[in-house]
Design a protein around this motif. Sequence first.
Motif, mmCIF file in Angstrom:
data_model
loop_
_atom_site.group_PDB
_atom_site.id
_atom_site.type_symbol
_atom_site.label_atom_id
_atom_site.label_comp_id
_atom_site.label_asym_id
_atom_site.label_seq_id
_atom_site.Cartn_x
_atom_site.Cartn_y
_atom_site.Cartn_z
ATOM 1 N N ARG A 132 0.835 -1.189 0.000
ATOM 2 C CA ARG A 132 0.000 0.000 0.000
ATOM 3 C C ARG A 132 0.879 1.251 0.000
ATOM 4 N NH1 ARG A 132 -4.894 -1.690 0.573
ATOM 5 N NH2 ARG A 132 -5.824 0.304 1.104
ATOM 6 N N ASP A 166 -13.633 7.956 -11.233
ATOM 7 C CA ASP A 166 -13.436 6.543 -11.569
ATOM 8 C C ASP A 166 -12.058 6.259 -12.131
ATOM 9 O OD1 ASP A 166 -15.903 5.812 -10.655
ATOM 10 O OD2 ASP A 166 -16.873 5.958 -12.607
ATOM 11 N N ARG A 207 -12.594 2.729 6.228
ATOM 12 C CA ARG A 207 -13.183 3.617 5.238
ATOM 13 C C ARG A 207 -12.154 4.675 4.859
ATOM 14 N NH1 ARG A 207 -16.113 0.092 5.653
ATOM 15 N NH2 ARG A 207 -18.287 -0.002 6.158
ATOM 16 N N ILE A 208 -12.200 5.093 3.635
ATOM 17 C CA ILE A 208 -11.413 6.241 3.200
ATOM 18 C C ILE A 208 -12.392 7.402 3.098
ATOM 19 C CG2 ILE A 208 -10.113 7.296 1.325
ATOM 20 C CD1 ILE A 208 -8.973 4.560 0.683
ATOM 21 N N PHE A 241 -7.493 3.905 -5.075
ATOM 22 C CA PHE A 241 -7.272 4.061 -3.638
ATOM 23 C C PHE A 241 -8.414 3.379 -2.900
ATOM 24 C CE2 PHE A 241 -5.221 7.509 -5.832
ATOM 25 C CZ PHE A 241 -3.945 7.479 -5.286
ATOM 26 N N THR A 242 -8.093 2.312 -2.198
ATOM 27 C CA THR A 242 -9.116 1.531 -1.511
ATOM 28 C C THR A 242 -8.751 1.362 -0.045
ATOM 29 O OG1 THR A 242 -8.005 -0.540 -2.044
ATOM 30 C CG2 THR A 242 -9.671 0.229 -3.609
ATOM 31 N N ALA A 243 -9.758 1.109 0.765
ATOM 32 C CA ALA A 243 -9.525 0.848 2.184
ATOM 33 C C ALA A 243 -8.877 -0.525 2.352
ATOM 34 C CB ALA A 243 -10.843 0.912 2.948
ATOM 35 N N GLN A 244 -8.169 -0.683 3.431
ATOM 36 C CA GLN A 244 -7.431 -1.918 3.726
ATOM 37 C C GLN A 244 -8.357 -3.123 3.826
ATOM 38 O OE1 GLN A 244 -4.620 -1.284 6.846
ATOM 39 N NE2 GLN A 244 -4.791 -3.357 7.589
ATOM 40 N N SER A 245 -9.542 -2.913 4.373
ATOM 41 C CA SER A 245 -10.536 -3.982 4.481
ATOM 42 C C SER A 245 -11.909 -3.338 4.629
ATOM 43 C CB SER A 245 -10.243 -4.880 5.696
ATOM 44 O OG SER A 245 -10.589 -4.213 6.894
ATOM 45 N N THR A 246 -12.936 -4.166 4.718
ATOM 46 C CA THR A 246 -14.286 -3.611 4.877
ATOM 47 C C THR A 246 -14.481 -2.971 6.252
ATOM 48 O OG1 THR A 246 -15.096 -5.788 5.556
ATOM 49 C CG2 THR A 246 -15.324 -5.205 3.218
ATOM 50 N N ARG A 281 -9.278 7.992 -8.769
ATOM 51 C CA ARG A 281 -9.434 7.724 -7.343
ATOM 52 C C ARG A 281 -9.859 6.300 -7.010
ATOM 53 N NH1 ARG A 281 -10.832 13.088 -4.077
ATOM 54 N NH2 ARG A 281 -9.308 14.405 -5.120
ATOM 55 N N LYS A 282 -10.305 5.541 -7.984
ATOM 56 C CA LYS A 282 -10.755 4.185 -7.672
ATOM 57 C C LYS A 282 -9.588 3.270 -7.299
ATOM 58 C CE LYS A 282 -10.952 2.186 -12.315
ATOM 59 N NZ LYS A 282 -11.825 1.643 -13.333
#
Length: 170
Positions: A24, A55, A69-70, A61-66, A58-59
């Motif tokens: 990451r 889309d 949240r970002i 960039f995701t959160a580490q897990s559910t 920025r897509k």
Amino acid sequence: RKKEKLVSTYGSTFLKDVNEITGRIHPSFNQLLADTGRYSCSNPNLQNIPIKDVDTYRKAFTAQSTDYRIIGCDYVGMEMRLLADLSKEPKWLEIFENDLDSHCEIGSMVYKKPIRKKGTLGPDDPGENIDLRKKVKELNFGISYGLGPTKLAAKLGIPYPEAKALIADY
């Protein structure tokens, strides 16, 4: 050229900042490095990721897990809110307590003109005296950071006496 610049700025250069262990990006948020006194971000700078085409840019960039949240935050009026609180200026406090646009409201006071918010009279309504917002934004931030009439006149493209009067009215 535009696309090449976007790829090199927001694509391939980010790959060097991927942490080998986590896979990451872990940017640095800096409180004191910017000349403006504002927060900055480096290694890489995530504060300038284009918002227009979410889309595309920025897509990635995701959160580490559910469980995470970002969130995107904008310190709207942070400096003005701090100055209002520290100065105890009643009108500024009223503006922020009522969640009003500080630049429009102060522009209305300084220029003694009403402000009608954009879209009040329909989707194509540009608002009344909304052009004051940009001028007063320069005034608000400028005075906060010690801007004098000479620099204000140059920034706004107005005569020195007018800039001096604006600061006095402010």
